[in-house]
Write a protein that holds these residues in place. Structure first.
Motif, mmCIF file in Angstrom:
data_model
loop_
_atom_site.group_PDB
_atom_site.id
_atom_site.type_symbol
_atom_site.label_atom_id
_atom_site.label_comp_id
_atom_site.label_asym_id
_atom_site.label_seq_id
_atom_site.Cartn_x
_atom_site.Cartn_y
_atom_site.Cartn_z
ATOM 1 N N ALA A 148 0.830 -1.207 0.000
ATOM 2 C CA ALA A 148 0.000 0.000 0.000
ATOM 3 C C ALA A 148 0.864 1.257 0.000
ATOM 4 C CB ALA A 148 -0.924 -0.018 1.210
ATOM 5 N N THR A 149 1.972 1.226 0.756
ATOM 6 C CA THR A 149 2.863 2.391 0.805
ATOM 7 C C THR A 149 3.511 2.646 -0.551
ATOM 8 O OG1 THR A 149 3.352 1.965 3.148
ATOM 9 C CG2 THR A 149 4.865 3.406 1.950
ATOM 10 N N LEU A 150 4.033 1.590 -1.167
ATOM 11 C CA LEU A 150 4.692 1.758 -2.464
ATOM 12 C C LEU A 150 3.710 2.189 -3.543
ATOM 13 C CD1 LEU A 150 7.127 -1.322 -2.501
ATOM 14 C CD2 LEU A 150 7.678 1.075 -2.038
ATOM 15 N N TYR A 151 2.468 1.793 -3.403
ATOM 16 C CA TYR A 151 1.477 2.136 -4.441
ATOM 17 C C TYR A 151 0.898 3.536 -4.237
ATOM 18 C CZ TYR A 151 -2.335 1.706 -7.760
ATOM 19 O OH TYR A 151 -3.186 1.904 -8.828
ATOM 20 N N PHE A 152 0.587 3.893 -2.987
ATOM 21 C CA PHE A 152 -0.161 5.125 -2.755
ATOM 22 C C PHE A 152 0.691 6.305 -2.287
ATOM 23 C CE2 PHE A 152 -3.455 1.804 -2.086
ATOM 24 C CZ PHE A 152 -4.389 2.235 -3.039
ATOM 25 N N HIS A 153 1.858 6.054 -1.681
ATOM 26 C CA HIS A 153 2.615 7.161 -1.103
ATOM 27 C C HIS A 153 3.152 8.086 -2.204
ATOM 28 C CE1 HIS A 153 5.456 9.410 1.357
ATOM 29 N NE2 HIS A 153 4.847 8.912 2.419
ATOM 30 N N PRO A 154 2.958 9.401 -2.061
ATOM 31 C CA PRO A 154 3.360 10.347 -3.128
ATOM 32 C C PRO A 154 4.862 10.428 -3.367
ATOM 33 C CG PRO A 154 2.663 11.516 -1.137
ATOM 34 C CD PRO A 154 2.299 10.077 -0.938
ATOM 35 N N GLU A 155 5.681 10.034 -2.378
ATOM 36 C CA GLU A 155 7.138 10.123 -2.554
ATOM 37 C C GLU A 155 7.727 8.904 -3.252
ATOM 38 O OE1 GLU A 155 9.279 11.132 0.975
ATOM 39 O OE2 GLU A 155 7.828 12.659 1.583
ATOM 40 N N VAL A 156 6.930 7.889 -3.472
ATOM 41 C CA VAL A 156 7.417 6.695 -4.194
ATOM 42 C C VAL A 156 7.168 6.926 -5.683
ATOM 43 C CG1 VAL A 156 7.200 4.204 -4.500
ATOM 44 C CG2 VAL A 156 6.937 5.209 -2.227
ATOM 45 N N THR A 157 8.211 7.356 -6.367
ATOM 46 C CA THR A 157 8.084 7.712 -7.783
ATOM 47 C C THR A 157 9.244 7.110 -8.574
ATOM 48 O OG1 THR A 157 9.357 9.755 -7.465
ATOM 49 C CG2 THR A 157 6.954 9.898 -7.225
ATOM 50 N N MET A 158 9.134 7.224 -9.873
ATOM 51 C CA MET A 158 10.247 6.946 -10.766
ATOM 52 C C MET A 158 10.285 8.053 -11.805
ATOM 53 S SD MET A 158 8.779 3.844 -13.114
ATOM 54 C CE MET A 158 9.997 4.144 -14.376
ATOM 55 N N LYS A 159 11.408 8.178 -12.461
ATOM 56 C CA LYS A 159 11.578 9.284 -13.409
ATOM 57 C C LYS A 159 11.540 8.779 -14.832
ATOM 58 C CE LYS A 159 14.335 13.513 -13.725
ATOM 59 N NZ LYS A 159 14.511 13.636 -15.174
ATOM 60 N N GLU A 160 10.713 9.425 -15.637
ATOM 61 C CA GLU A 160 10.683 9.076 -17.058
ATOM 62 C C GLU A 160 12.009 9.459 -17.704
ATOM 63 O OE1 GLU A 160 7.241 11.335 -18.322
ATOM 64 O OE2 GLU A 160 6.064 9.485 -18.471
#
Length: 406
Positions: A148-160
């Protein structure tokens, strides 16, 4: 904590040397040194404490050579690994980083589950320990938290990736990639190696990405449960689980470092994951703790890690692999865990099948998990451990090779 202290000193007073704490490599080096010192120095005191409290391993009679000599050896040694990891992490890492928070939760949560299991075995004299359904429930809850954290947390991102475009005026322009929310992962050995879990729910229609968590979170739960149980099965002879885990974690540390570095991630054509570089501090501390624990756990072992250690190790490895988008590489990188788990499943399944079909249960291996099979064949356990370590190193090299073999 020292990370924030020296950041303040550098910002406000320009204290000489304070800027070193801004470098992840410096903090990683400090973390591994401190964890090694803690594990080797205070590890001995913990072992003496466990011995005084008569917290010793109860050995089941499996008919293995040298088994009786291990009776009474202190267990719950996983406490050494947990302590020697958490203290350097709290001192040198950015503890507000979402990935560090997740790993701290993981090591404490799985440590508690393993501790309860060991406590029941030792003090309640129940060799089965914590009932399997409660152990799995604990792993499922952790999977829910992590997924849930990896899916919903706003700071878990990747860069295009950055794109080069040519305008209508025939000018070449560089368009910088944006940070996005994504549940893409890497598929090893393939050139176009991006897999988006969202694609598996595309049949729902427009807005399908809103429901991708229904697939992603169960996958995270499965991976954490499988890897932690695999590490638990591997912990059967002196130094096996600690040594193979150290190799796996070091490999994941390199993956984490390159994934958190925009230059190397672009060169190796892997996902750039902002803030993932901070994982290096946790990973080096964890490696130092494992190696330090191995000082006392190598043959002949002065302490066993117990489920306190083995379940924790597996959980941490699984979460790191998921964070750096290398979960599909687990069957290769964690090949030792995988083989140990498969050997048990094949042994139990074949025994039940032949008993039902032939009236007499038969076995594929002399004994499962796999390392016990080789013990039954007469190999000394130190030789088995060394050869498993060698195989683990080969699997780590193959895992590195997947970065370019596509």
């Amino acid at each position: 904590m020292l990370y924030y202290l020296f950041e303040y000193l550098e910002r406000e007073y320009q204290v000489p040397g304070a800027s070193l704490f801004q470098f992840q490599t410096f903090r990683a080096a400090m973390a591994v040194l401190l964890s090694l010192i803690l594990a080797t120095t205070y590890g001995k005191r913990i072992i003496q404490f466990l011995r005084r409290k008569q917290i010793g391993e109860t050995i089941r009679d499996l008919g293995l050579e040298g088994q009786e000599q291990k009776a009474g050896t202190p267990t719950m040694g996983g406490l050494i690994i947990i302590m020697s990891t958490l203290i350097p992490v709290l001192l040198f890492a950015d503890v507000l980083n979402i990935y560090i928070i997740l790993l701290i939760v993981t090591i404490i949560w799985m440590g508690i589950i393993g501790f309860i299991d060991d406590y029941i075995k030792i003090f309640k004299k129940d060799k089965k320990g914590l009932k399997g359904r409660f152990k799995v429930l604990g792993q499922v809850v952790l999977g829910l938290i992590v997924g849930a954290t990896l899916y919903f947390h706003p700071e878990v991102t990747m860069k295009e990736k950055n794109n080069t475009i040519i305008t209508q005026e025939y000018e070449v322009m560089e368009v910088e990639g944006k940070e996005i929310k994504s549940i893409k992962t890497n598929i090893p050995f393939f050139k176009n190696n991006e897999l988006d879990y969202t694609d598996f729910v595309s049949w729902i229609g427009d807005g399908a990405e809103k429901y991708a968590w229904l697939l992603f979170i169960p996958i995270v739960i499965f991976i954490i449960t499988a890897v932690s149980n695999g590490a638990n099965l591997t912990d059967g002879i002196d130094g096996l689980a600690a040594g193979t885990s150290a190799i796996i974690v070091m490999t994941l540390g390199i993956f984490a470092w390159v994934s958190g570095n925009i230059i190397f991630s672009d060169y190796l054509d892997i996902f750039y994951i902002p803030k993932a570089g901070e994982l290096l501090i946790f990973i080096t501390a964890f490696v130092g703790a494992l190696v330090g624990f191995l000082w006392y756990n190598a043959y002949p072992a002065q302490v066993f890690m117990g489920d306190t250690g083995s379940l924790t190790i597996g959980g941490v490895i699984a979460v790191i692999a998921i964070i750096v988008r290398k979960e599909l590489l687990i069957p290769v990188l964690c090949g030792i865990f995988f083989a140990e788990s498969i050997s048990v499943m094949l042994q139990v399944g074949y025994f039940k099948y032949t008993k039902k079909r032939l009236g007499e249960g038969r076995r594929i291996f002399l004994m499962a998990p796999l390392h016990h099979h080789y013990q039954k064949k007469g190999y000394h356990e130190s030789k088995i451990v060394t050869r498993f370590w060698i195989i683990g190193i080969l699997l780590a090299i193959i895992s590195f090779v997947t970065l370019k073999v596509r």
